[in-house]
Design an enzyme around this catalytic site. Sequence first.
Site, PDB file in Angstrom:
ATOM      1  N   CYS A   2       0.877  -1.167   0.000  1.00 23.99           N
ATOM      2  CA  CYS A   2       0.000   0.000   0.000  1.00 23.99           C
ATOM      3  C   CYS A   2       0.915   1.217   0.000  1.00 23.99           C
ATOM      4  O   CYS A   2       1.556   1.519   1.009  1.00 23.99           O
ATOM      5  CB  CYS A   2      -0.905  -0.010   1.226  1.00 23.99           C
ATOM      6  SG  CYS A   2      -1.953   1.451   1.372  1.00 23.99           S
ATOM      7  N   GLU A 141      -3.660   0.846  -6.135  1.00 20.35           N
ATOM      8  CA  GLU A 141      -2.760  -0.256  -6.476  1.00 20.35           C
ATOM      9  C   GLU A 141      -2.575  -0.244  -7.986  1.00 20.35           C
ATOM     10  O   GLU A 141      -3.468   0.150  -8.732  1.00 20.35           O
ATOM     11  CB  GLU A 141      -3.331  -1.593  -5.990  1.00 20.35           C
ATOM     12  CG  GLU A 141      -2.307  -2.707  -5.921  1.00 20.35           C
ATOM     13  CD  GLU A 141      -1.104  -2.340  -5.064  1.00 20.35           C
ATOM     14  OE1 GLU A 141      -0.092  -1.902  -5.664  1.00 20.35           O
ATOM     15  OE2 GLU A 141      -1.162  -2.475  -3.836  1.00 20.35           O
TER      16      GLU A 141
END
Length: 351
Positions: A2, A141
Amino acid sequence: MCGRTACTLGPDELCKACSTQIVTSDGKKQYQAPQWQDHPGNYSYTPSCNMAPSRFTPVMISEHHVRGTKRAIEGEGLSPQYVIHPMMWGLIPPYYKGSSRTGHGYSTTNCRYEGIEEKKTYKPSLTKGQRCVVLCDGFYEWQTTKGDKNKQPYFIHAPQPEGVEIWNRESWDKPDVWSEEEGWKGPHLLKMAGLFSSWLSTEGEKVMSYSVLTMESGKKFSSLHHRIPAILETNQEVEDWLDFGRIGYKEALVILKNEVEVEWHPVSKTVNNSRNQEPNMNAPVSLDKKPPETASSKLMSAWLSKGTVKKESPSITPIKKETVVSNEKEEKPFSFKNWLKKECDNSASNK
């Protein structure tokens, strides 16, 4: 992993979005929002669609970390009490000695679930119960698409109530979005398990920082990426993760799971650069290769369609092919051999 998030709610909205139902002393049920506490010094939280590491973003912690207690005082109440506190994204190792909060040189944006108990960067936070919940609209992402060397960004967020688009404030920002009777009716935040630490520089500056726990992705999310943050889906999971007095760190780690309900959609590649701070970068985009039609291209198309005159092909009457018969004898093509023979014959007759 992340490495980029979106967090667009203001401090008051964040507190209301994390409100929980409590029972008051007179037996009445109502919703109570956590308190907001500013970071000491000049560090503050600014909402953004494109949060990068080293930014100060909101995390939720147990109030006992602020008060310096480990368990609730007897008779004070049974409902958990939380504080939302901006902290720097990227945990500063507790052993680091220096004057700069980012000068340690380690990558601590995420801490891997596997082997976390052996890591000297994170073990002190585990043993001290310094567990936090990282709050955000969602995270980004990147997926490498087939036949494309560039990575396509996606925005991952929690399932939303009907009619609520977390990237579209107009879909939920209404006067009755929160009340003590009904709680929060706006977007559902994504809540990720994290660890935090308090660091003191050689200059005496105090900095609170955190790291997001990540795990191997479950079956659903693995189609997008092989790792996923440890997401807390329910209020009970949040309470268990933050209640370091009731639940030890070993038991708390067991609570975390990689199969969670999340949703995602492709977003503009402008999010690739963390310096881009345009609003609504977490809004869905089409992956159609056809470039989006802009205002100027629409105007040009309209002008061309109005000014172009269709040319019609002239009407042509086919000519009937006829055979022409000439009264004259057909002239034979010139032949040198015939000409020479004719000249010889004329010479012979003149003799």
